[in-house]
Write a protein that holds these residues in place. Structure first.
Motif, short mmCIF file in Angstrom:
data_model
loop_
_atom_site.label_atom_id
_atom_site.label_comp_id
_atom_site.label_asym_id
_atom_site.label_seq_id
_atom_site.Cartn_x
_atom_site.Cartn_y
_atom_site.Cartn_z
N LYS A 268 48.88 47.24 35.90
CA LYS A 268 49.55 48.13 35.16
C LYS A 268 50.93 48.37 35.72
N ASN A 269 51.03 47.91 36.74
CA ASN A 269 52.40 48.59 37.90
C ASN A 269 52.67 46.87 38.66
N LEU A 270 52.55 45.94 38.37
CA LEU A 270 53.10 45.20 38.70
C LEU A 270 55.16 45.66 39.07
N HIS A 271 55.10 45.88 38.10
CA HIS A 271 56.96 45.70 37.52
C HIS A 271 57.16 46.96 38.61
N ARG A 272 56.67 47.86 39.14
CA ARG A 272 57.12 49.19 39.68
C ARG A 272 57.22 48.61 41.20
N PHE A 273 56.66 47.16 42.16
CA PHE A 273 56.18 47.19 43.07
C PHE A 273 57.49 46.01 43.40
N HIS A 274 58.29 46.02 44.60
CA HIS A 274 58.79 45.24 45.69
C HIS A 274 58.67 44.73 46.11
N VAL A 275 57.26 44.94 47.02
CA VAL A 275 56.27 44.13 47.98
C VAL A 275 54.82 44.44 48.15
N LEU A 276 53.98 43.48 47.89
CA LEU A 276 52.78 43.37 47.46
C LEU A 276 52.59 42.42 48.85
N VAL A 277 50.94 43.27 49.46
CA VAL A 277 49.82 42.46 50.19
C VAL A 277 49.06 42.38 49.19
N LEU A 278 48.39 41.93 49.90
CA LEU A 278 47.06 41.59 49.18
C LEU A 278 45.54 40.42 49.84
N ASN A 279 44.91 41.03 49.76
CA ASN A 279 43.66 40.77 51.13
C ASN A 279 42.49 40.81 50.46
N THR A 280 41.38 40.10 50.79
CA THR A 280 40.25 39.88 50.46
C THR A 280 38.88 39.20 51.15
N GLY A 281 37.77 39.52 51.00
CA GLY A 281 37.41 38.34 51.86
C GLY A 281 36.13 39.16 52.20
N HIS A 282 35.71 39.75 53.20
CA HIS A 282 34.46 40.49 53.66
C HIS A 282 33.61 40.99 52.96
N HIS A 283 33.96 41.01 51.83
CA HIS A 283 32.81 42.23 50.23
C HIS A 283 32.36 41.12 50.19
N TRP A 284 33.08 39.80 50.25
CA TRP A 284 32.02 38.61 49.08
C TRP A 284 30.73 38.46 49.56
N ASN A 285 29.50 38.89 49.07
CA ASN A 285 28.03 38.87 50.33
C ASN A 285 26.81 39.54 48.67
N ARG A 286 25.93 38.73 48.91
CA ARG A 286 25.11 39.14 48.17
C ARG A 286 24.74 40.63 47.68
N GLY A 287 24.66 40.74 48.80
CA GLY A 287 24.55 42.24 49.46
C GLY A 287 25.64 43.54 48.68
N LYS A 288 26.92 43.16 48.84
CA LYS A 288 27.42 43.72 48.51
C LYS A 288 28.02 44.14 45.88
N LEU A 289 27.42 42.72 45.84
CA LEU A 289 27.76 42.56 44.44
C LEU A 289 25.58 43.10 43.76
N LYS A 290 25.27 43.13 44.82
CA LYS A 290 23.79 44.43 44.22
C LYS A 290 23.80 45.41 44.11
N ALA A 291 24.17 45.82 45.76
CA ALA A 291 24.11 47.33 45.92
C ALA A 291 25.41 48.34 44.43
N ASN A 292 26.64 47.69 44.13
CA ASN A 292 27.36 47.54 43.70
C ASN A 292 26.81 47.96 42.40
N LYS A 293 26.45 46.99 41.62
CA LYS A 293 25.62 46.78 40.69
C LYS A 293 26.97 45.58 39.63
N TRP A 294 27.30 44.96 40.42
CA TRP A 294 28.50 43.85 39.99
C TRP A 294 28.00 42.78 39.28
N GLU A 295 28.31 42.55 37.75
CA GLU A 295 28.00 41.15 37.53
C GLU A 295 28.84 40.09 37.62
N MET A 296 28.61 38.85 37.57
CA MET A 296 30.43 37.84 37.13
C MET A 296 30.34 37.66 36.16
#
Length: 595
Positions: free
Chosen positions: A422-450
């Motif tokens: 929705k907002n990509l066209h409004r950005f001039h600098v975009l910084v992304l990151n991920t990593g430490h939330h990828w574990n079974r405990g997080k998926l189960k706690a947040n009820k995320w299904e792949m």
């Protein structure tokens, strides 16, 4: 050469044997016959050859028997000199005849006589002639054949072993060259996502409240998180405490922000935590905790091959005039956002110039939520907007049932967050990151299904957590790379994994990070590849830049929040998040230097 030897060689055939008439004439007669021959015909010269040959053969046989007995005792019968001489004579010049193995015949015959009583002499019959011929030929020919076969086998096996060794070395060399050209010598599959380190003393800004449909409270998640396998710690090619480097700095060209060294700087920190309470979370503002040592704030990063300019807030705002900087990621991405806000806001004496524009990006506080899904602030003087959107996995989350979001969410691994679309066209600098939330405990706690391709994932290879994470990151990078031609003003950075420093256990098993001595493991990084091989592989071949902060941050284990808290109560140590001001300020300095 004696006349007797010459006479015998004249009767020798090419194959090393004797003609039958030579065998008859060379066979020594009985002793009584020799006496009669000597007494009656010696003067006439009819049997001088027989008599002389017999005497010579008997003397040689006696000497050979003595030598054979000595060799038998030493276990070296096959080294008998006559055998060796026959073999060596094979290499004589062409046309030269070999000496007859008559002495060998006598030697073998003497061995047979040792085990039986002497027998009276018998006339040489046809059968004895055949036996003599057999004894004369077989030992000599068989020995040569055995030696020839052995030598041939040794040569062939030696050549085969040499060729096999060269082939193995060639295969290894080709494999190493292939891995070197491919990129990191370590497979991206080896780096595993790390479990999120939680602190019971962390404020509620750290985690979502239990009423938030997306994320549950930190305390509740901490009870259910199951630690994922830690990432493979790759020993970076850095200068350690001994001061040794892999290669000389002269080989580096240009400014290499990944490599460099930490140097003391009394002008640090860039801002005061006590004067940045508006944007800085209390649990990350270590000035508000019981921590008394702040030496970790007095260091700056010096890149290899250039002088990184000192961050000037006013100058940065002028450069970013009419632009928007967006951080999208997990809580460490939020730390980077808060660090940038404090670094930029330090230029003004008051904060009246800063305007909250979160509602313009749909970042309003949700119902029953204690905090919004992100923040956005605009600096009126330069029309510069800095925002953060919480997306711990960079996946698009969609309620499984719109009428009841608490039932769970579909985590679309192959779709970027809808906020980006929705907002990509409004950005001039975009910084992304991920990593430490990828574990079974997080998926189960947040009820995320792949989900993949709009349906529950049935691919077993992607179902593995770290493979699902890599699949998602590659999907997002590929999508963004395809969008960049439509937005030439946009610069995208993917930040590598921020390292943890749990010692003697994990976050929930007594792991600690009590070190207070800065740079106890060295101060320099010098390497050819990123320690986060997954991040490096995701941006390879795209127009997205890697903001590589993993190796330089790994040297700063004293900069974590550790056991300190606002209330001063003991609890689980936070060896994942950083004190602010601190290491995340350096991440933003590197980012600003590349804009």
């Amino acid at each position: 050469m004696s006349p007797l030897t010459r006479t015998w060689r004249q009767h020798t055939t090419r194959r090393g044997g004797l003609r039958q008439d030579v065998i008859d004439s060379a066979t020594p007669p009985p002793t009584s016959s020799r006496r009669r021959c000597d007494a009656r015909r010696a003067a006439e010269g009819h049997c001088g050859l027989h008599y002389a040959a017999a005497n010579e053969l008997e003397e040689q046989a006696a000497a050979d028997e003595k030598m054979e007995a000595a060799h038998d005792e030493a276990g070296a019968w096959r080294d008998y000199p006559h055998w060796t001489s026959r073999t060596s004579n094979r290499s004589q010049t062409p046309g030269q005849q070999e000496p007859a193995p008559l002495l060998l015949l006598v030697h073998l015959a003497g061995r047979r006589r040792e085990n039986r009583a002497p027998a009276p002499a018998r006339p040489v019959t046809g059968r004895r002639r055949a036996e003599a011929s057999s004894y004369l030929r077989s030992p000599h020919e068989s020995v040569l054949q055995i030696q020839y076969n052995r030598m041939r086998l040794l040569i062939v096996n030696g050549l085969r072993f040499r060729h096999l060794r060269l082939a193995i070395l060639a295969i290894c060399a080709v494999f190493l060259l292939w891995k070197w050209e491919k990129g990191s010598p370590y497979s991206p599959d080896l780096l595993r996502p790390e479990p999120l380190a939680l602190n019971r003393n962390t404020s509620m800004d750290e985690g979502s409240s239990s009423s938030d449909p997306l994320v549950r409270s930190v305390a509740e998640v901490g009870k259910e998180v199951t630690a994922a396998p830690p990432p493979l710690t790759i020993i970076h090619k850095a200068k350690d405490a001994t001061g040794k480097k892999e290669t000389s700095p002269s080989e580096k060209k240009g400014c290499d922000y990944r490599n460099g060294r930490w140097v003391p700087d009394d002008r640090r920190p860039l801002y005061s935590g006590l004067k940045c309470k508006r944007w800085l979370s209390e649990s990350w503002n270590c000035k508000l905790t019981q921590r008394k040592d702040f030496t970790y704030e007095k260091f700056r990063w010096q890149p290899e091959g250039c002088e990184m300019p000192t961050f000037q807030a006013a100058q940065f705002l002028r450069r970013m005039q009419d632009k928007t900087i967006a951080y999208v990621g997990d809580s460490l991405g939020r730390q980077m956002f808060q660090s940038m806000m404090c670094m930029v806001a330090a230029s003004g004496k008051d904060h009246s110039d800063v305007e909250d524009v979160g509602s313009n990006y749909g970042l309003a506080l949700a119902r029953r939520a204690k905090r919004p899904g992100g923040w956005a602030y605009r600096f009126r003087s330069t029309n510069t907007t800095i925002l953060y959107y919480w997306s711990a996995t960079l996946c698009d989350l969609e309620p499984l049932r719109l009428s009841n979001p608490a039932a769970g969410y579909a985590m679309h691994l192959d779709r970027p967050p809808s906020f980006l679309k929705k907002n990509l066209h409004r950005f001039h600098v975009l910084v992304l990151n991920t990593g430490h939330h990828w574990n079974r405990g997080k998926l189960k706690a947040n009820k995320w299904e792949m989900y993949v391709s709009g349906a529950p994932n049935i691919n077993g290879k992607i179902a593995v957590i770290w493979k699902a994470k890599n699949f998602t990151v590659h999907s997002v990078m590929k999508w963004l790379d395809g969008q960049l031609p439509s937005y030439p003003h946009l610069k995208v950075f993917y930040r590598s994994l921020s390292p943890r420093h749990f010692f003697n256990g994990e976050w929930n098993t007594g792991g600690t990070c009590d070190n207070k001595a800065p740079l106890s493991k060295g101060n320099t990084v010098f390497q050819n590849h990123s320690e986060d091989a997954d991040a490096e592989g995701a941006v390879r071949g795209t127009r997205i830049k890697l903001l590589d902060i993993t190796a330089l941050s790994r040297l700063r284990d004293e900069g974590h929040i550790s056991r300190y808290s606002i209330r001063g109560t003991t609890g689980v140590q936070d060896c994942l998040h950083w004190c602010l001001p601190g290491v995340p300020d350096t991440w933003n300095e590197i980012l600003a230097a590349q804009l």
